[in-house]
Scaffold this motif. Structure first.
Motif, PDB file in Angstrom:
ATOM      1  N   THR A  63       0.831  -1.207   0.000  1.00 42.54           N
ATOM      2  CA  THR A  63       0.000   0.000   0.000  1.00 42.54           C
ATOM      3  C   THR A  63       0.861   1.251   0.000  1.00 42.54           C
ATOM      4  N   GLN A  64       0.336   2.303  -0.595  1.00 40.28           N
ATOM      5  CA  GLN A  64       1.057   3.570  -0.676  1.00 40.28           C
ATOM      6  C   GLN A  64       0.787   4.461   0.527  1.00 40.28           C
ATOM      7  N   THR A  65      -0.211   4.119   1.317  1.00 41.20           N
ATOM      8  CA  THR A  65      -0.543   4.908   2.499  1.00 41.20           C
ATOM      9  C   THR A  65      -0.674   3.991   3.708  1.00 41.20           C
ATOM     10  N   LEU A  66      -0.306   4.501   4.855  1.00 46.72           N
ATOM     11  CA  LEU A  66      -0.392   3.728   6.096  1.00 46.72           C
ATOM     12  C   LEU A  66      -1.462   4.299   7.032  1.00 46.72           C
ATOM     13  N   GLU A  67      -2.380   5.085   6.475  1.00 44.90           N
ATOM     14  CA  GLU A  67      -3.439   5.655   7.299  1.00 44.90           C
ATOM     15  C   GLU A  67      -4.393   4.559   7.775  1.00 44.90           C
ATOM     16  N   HIS A  68      -4.920   4.721   8.965  1.00 43.12           N
ATOM     17  CA  HIS A  68      -5.803   3.705   9.552  1.00 43.12           C
ATOM     18  C   HIS A  68      -7.282   3.979   9.294  1.00 43.12           C
ATOM     19  N   LYS A  69      -7.626   5.196   8.975  1.00 41.53           N
ATOM     20  CA  LYS A  69      -9.035   5.555   8.822  1.00 41.53           C
ATOM     21  C   LYS A  69      -9.743   4.737   7.739  1.00 41.53           C
ATOM     22  N   PRO A  70      -9.127   4.483   6.562  1.00 41.41           N
ATOM     23  CA  PRO A  70      -9.836   3.666   5.567  1.00 41.41           C
ATOM     24  C   PRO A  70     -10.208   2.286   6.087  1.00 41.41           C
ATOM     25  N   ALA A  71      -9.350   1.691   6.911  1.00 40.82           N
ATOM     26  CA  ALA A  71      -9.651   0.363   7.459  1.00 40.82           C
ATOM     27  C   ALA A  71     -10.835   0.434   8.416  1.00 40.82           C
ATOM     28  N   TYR A  72     -10.871   1.458   9.267  1.00 35.24           N
ATOM     29  CA  TYR A  72     -11.997   1.614  10.189  1.00 35.24           C
ATOM     30  C   TYR A  72     -13.307   1.796   9.427  1.00 35.24           C
ATOM     31  N   ASP A  73     -13.280   2.588   8.365  1.00 34.97           N
ATOM     32  CA  ASP A  73     -14.490   2.840   7.580  1.00 34.97           C
ATOM     33  C   ASP A  73     -14.981   1.574   6.903  1.00 34.97           C
ATOM     34  N   VAL A  74     -14.046   0.765   6.385  1.00 34.63           N
ATOM     35  CA  VAL A  74     -14.435  -0.465   5.687  1.00 34.63           C
ATOM     36  C   VAL A  74     -15.079  -1.453   6.637  1.00 34.63           C
ATOM     37  N   VAL A  75     -14.466  -1.670   7.767  1.00 34.56           N
ATOM     38  CA  VAL A  75     -15.004  -2.632   8.732  1.00 34.56           C
ATOM     39  C   VAL A  75     -16.337  -2.152   9.297  1.00 34.56           C
ATOM     40  N   ALA A  76     -16.496  -0.848   9.489  1.00 34.51           N
ATOM     41  CA  ALA A  76     -17.749  -0.314  10.027  1.00 34.51           C
ATOM     42  C   ALA A  76     -18.921  -0.583   9.094  1.00 34.51           C
ATOM     43  N   GLU A  77     -18.677  -0.671   7.780  1.00 35.38           N
ATOM     44  CA  GLU A  77     -19.745  -0.926   6.828  1.00 35.38           C
ATOM     45  C   GLU A  77     -20.201  -2.376   6.850  1.00 35.38           C
ATOM     46  N   VAL A  78     -19.331  -3.280   7.272  1.00 33.51           N
ATOM     47  CA  VAL A  78     -19.634  -4.719   7.224  1.00 33.51           C
ATOM     48  C   VAL A  78     -19.980  -5.272   8.596  1.00 33.51           C
ATOM     49  N   SER A  79     -19.307  -4.773   9.637  1.00 35.49           N
ATOM     50  CA  SER A  79     -19.471  -5.347  10.981  1.00 35.49           C
ATOM     51  C   SER A  79     -19.577  -4.230  12.014  1.00 35.49           C
ATOM     52  N   ASN A  80     -20.185  -4.574  13.139  1.00 35.61           N
ATOM     53  CA  ASN A  80     -20.315  -3.602  14.224  1.00 35.61           C
ATOM     54  C   ASN A  80     -19.091  -3.568  15.136  1.00 35.61           C
ATOM     55  N   SER A  81     -18.150  -4.478  14.937  1.00 37.27           N
ATOM     56  CA  SER A  81     -16.959  -4.549  15.793  1.00 37.27           C
ATOM     57  C   SER A  81     -15.998  -3.417  15.463  1.00 37.27           C
ATOM     58  N   VAL A  82     -15.222  -3.040  16.466  1.00 38.18           N
ATOM     59  CA  VAL A  82     -14.194  -2.018  16.279  1.00 38.18           C
ATOM     60  C   VAL A  82     -12.886  -2.723  15.965  1.00 38.18           C
ATOM     61  N   PRO A  83     -12.309  -2.504  14.796  1.00 39.32           N
ATOM     62  CA  PRO A  83     -11.089  -3.233  14.419  1.00 39.32           C
ATOM     63  C   PRO A  83      -9.852  -2.683  15.124  1.00 39.32           C
ATOM     64  N   ARG A  84      -8.813  -3.467  15.111  1.00 39.79           N
ATOM     65  CA  ARG A  84      -7.505  -3.039  15.602  1.00 39.79           C
ATOM     66  C   ARG A  84      -6.577  -2.980  14.404  1.00 39.79           C
ATOM     67  N   VAL A  85      -6.103  -1.781  14.122  1.00 45.34           N
ATOM     68  CA  VAL A  85      -5.301  -1.542  12.924  1.00 45.34           C
ATOM     69  C   VAL A  85      -3.882  -1.197  13.352  1.00 45.34           C
ATOM     70  N   SER A  86      -2.898  -1.774  12.701  1.00 48.05           N
ATOM     71  CA  SER A  86      -1.494  -1.502  13.004  1.00 48.05           C
ATOM     72  C   SER A  86      -0.676  -1.597  11.729  1.00 48.05           C
ATOM     73  N   ASN A  87       0.479  -0.961  11.728  1.00 46.94           N
ATOM     74  CA  ASN A  87       1.379  -0.993  10.581  1.00 46.94           C
ATOM     75  C   ASN A  87       2.343  -2.154  10.708  1.00 46.94           C
ATOM     76  N   VAL A  88       2.620  -2.768   9.580  1.00 51.31           N
ATOM     77  CA  VAL A  88       3.596  -3.861   9.521  1.00 51.31           C
ATOM     78  C   VAL A  88       4.658  -3.441   8.519  1.00 51.31           C
ATOM     79  N   GLY A  89       5.782  -2.954   9.013  1.00 49.80           N
ATOM     80  CA  GLY A  89       6.805  -2.446   8.109  1.00 49.80           C
ATOM     81  C   GLY A  89       6.416  -1.093   7.555  1.00 49.80           C
ATOM     82  N   GLN A  90       6.930  -0.780   6.353  1.00 47.82           N
ATOM     83  CA  GLN A  90       6.717   0.540   5.761  1.00 47.82           C
ATOM     84  C   GLN A  90       5.694   0.544   4.644  1.00 47.82           C
TER      85      GLN A  90
END
Length: 366
Positions: A63-90
């Protein structure tokens, strides 16, 4: 004063920190920390990692961006759970959610690929069951119990004193409970790496403790042959003599861990190293403190219950009072006051008589 001068004064007894005499303060702080940690275990729910609670995990690579907001938005559309997002490398992002079915998993994969502008094949999904983490935890607890039993036997055999073994195990218990309590109270994620780090710091704590106890044994080997210092004073002198070494060992041990936290986690974004390095930092810091303020003072408090040591202490104080009626004396609890009666040569050694006795093997007659 330079560190060399301070170390020399601590070794000879010119300058002395009354650690054993004021051991009640150290015990009170240690007990308070343990009680707070145990209370946190009862009141607050732990922040368990996905390996312990189970769930689905997605890894977006390239990925070209390491922002976490897109992941939160995607999971919120499919599930009610709050995801845990972290970076792995660069160039990778890891997303952990509660357990999802096959349809929801495929929807999240496609949405994450679109959100991070990568191919769907670059988004891998795996399911992790809670049984794997529970097996790791059970094996870790079993290893910890075996470790403590084995260490107790070895310390008793080497030092020929059960009080030293109890002091060392007491410090290990303090380090383990308080380190885990820090994670519990701050809500830090407890993962298998955290458990591994807890087992690692136990070995570090034991090393620093044995250094102090070895000097205590050396100073007290010929205790009853002199009437200048009591057992508590000899032990306090030993702690002061090893204080600079303990501080140097702690600093040199913490520097690489700090480097991993700052460079690896903060600068390079390797969040996978965070759990292991953070628990080692907290544990090693506590180990350095407990080896000085908990382990040795606890061993001294138990050793002073020995009738021979108690009688020797009373004899030393009686002679000291007789020689100088205005001299301050020691209380029944073993608290120290006054100055050391004699100085030691810095870097000196009490000789082979202070070393553990080895049984000579009988030679077989040919």
């Amino acid at each position: 004063m330079s560190m060399y001068s301070i170390g020399n004064d601590l070794y000879t007894g010119k300058r002395s920190l009354d650690i054993v005499g004021r051991r009640k303060i150290g015990f009170s702080v240690a007990i308070l920390l343990v009680i707070v940690s145990i209370a946190a275990f009862i009141i607050r729910e732990p922040n368990l990692g996905i390996e312990f609670r189970g769930g689905s995990q997605f890894t977006i690579s390239g990925t070209q961006t390491l922002e976490h907001k897109p992941a939160y938005d995607v999971v919120a559309e499919v599930s009610n759970s709050v995801p845990r997002v972290s970076n792995v490398g660069q160039n990778s992002v890891r997303v952990q959610t509660q357990e999802l079915d096959d349809q929801a998993t495929q929807q999240v994969r496609e949405a994450l690929a679109q959100a991070y502008d990568v191919e769907v094949s670059d988004v891998t999904s795996t399911f992790i069951g809670p049984s794997w983490g529970q097996d790791i935890l059970a094996q870790a607890l079993r290893a910890m119990i075996i470790f403590m039993v084995a260490i107790s036997v070895i310390l008793i055999a080497y030092f020929r004193s059960w009080t030293i073994a109890v002091g060392a195990i007491g410090a290990l218990f303090h380090d383990f409970v308080v380190t885990l309590g820090v994670y519990w109270i701050l809500g830090l994620e407890i993962s298998p790496a955290t458990v591994i780090g807890l087992l690692t710091i136990m070995g570090y704590s034991l090393y620093d403790t044995v250094v102090v106890f070895d000097k205590v044994r050396e100073n007290t080997t010929e205790l009853t042959e002199q009437y200048e210092l009591t057992y508590a004073e000899e032990a306090n002198l030993a702690i002061n003599q090893t204080l600079i070494r303990s501080l140097n060992t702690s600093v040199t041990g913490l520097l690489p861990v700090i480097a991993v936290l700052v460079i690896g986690v903060w600068i390079l974004g390797a969040d996978t190293l965070r759990d292991l390095s953070l628990v080692m930092f907290v544990g090693m810091l506590l180990s350095a403190i407990s080896s000085i303020f908990v382990a040795a003072p606890l061993a001294v408090a138990l050793a002073e219950r020995n009738p021979n040591i108690r009688a020797h202490t009373q004899e030393v104080l009686a002679r000291r009072t007789k020689d100088d009626p205005t001299a301050e004396t020691e209380s029944n609890e073993g608290e120290l006051s006054g100055t050391m009666a004699s100085e030691r040569v810095a870097g000196g050694h009490r000789g082979q008589s202070s070393q553990p006795k080895r049984q000579k093997k009988k030679r077989k007659k040919r």
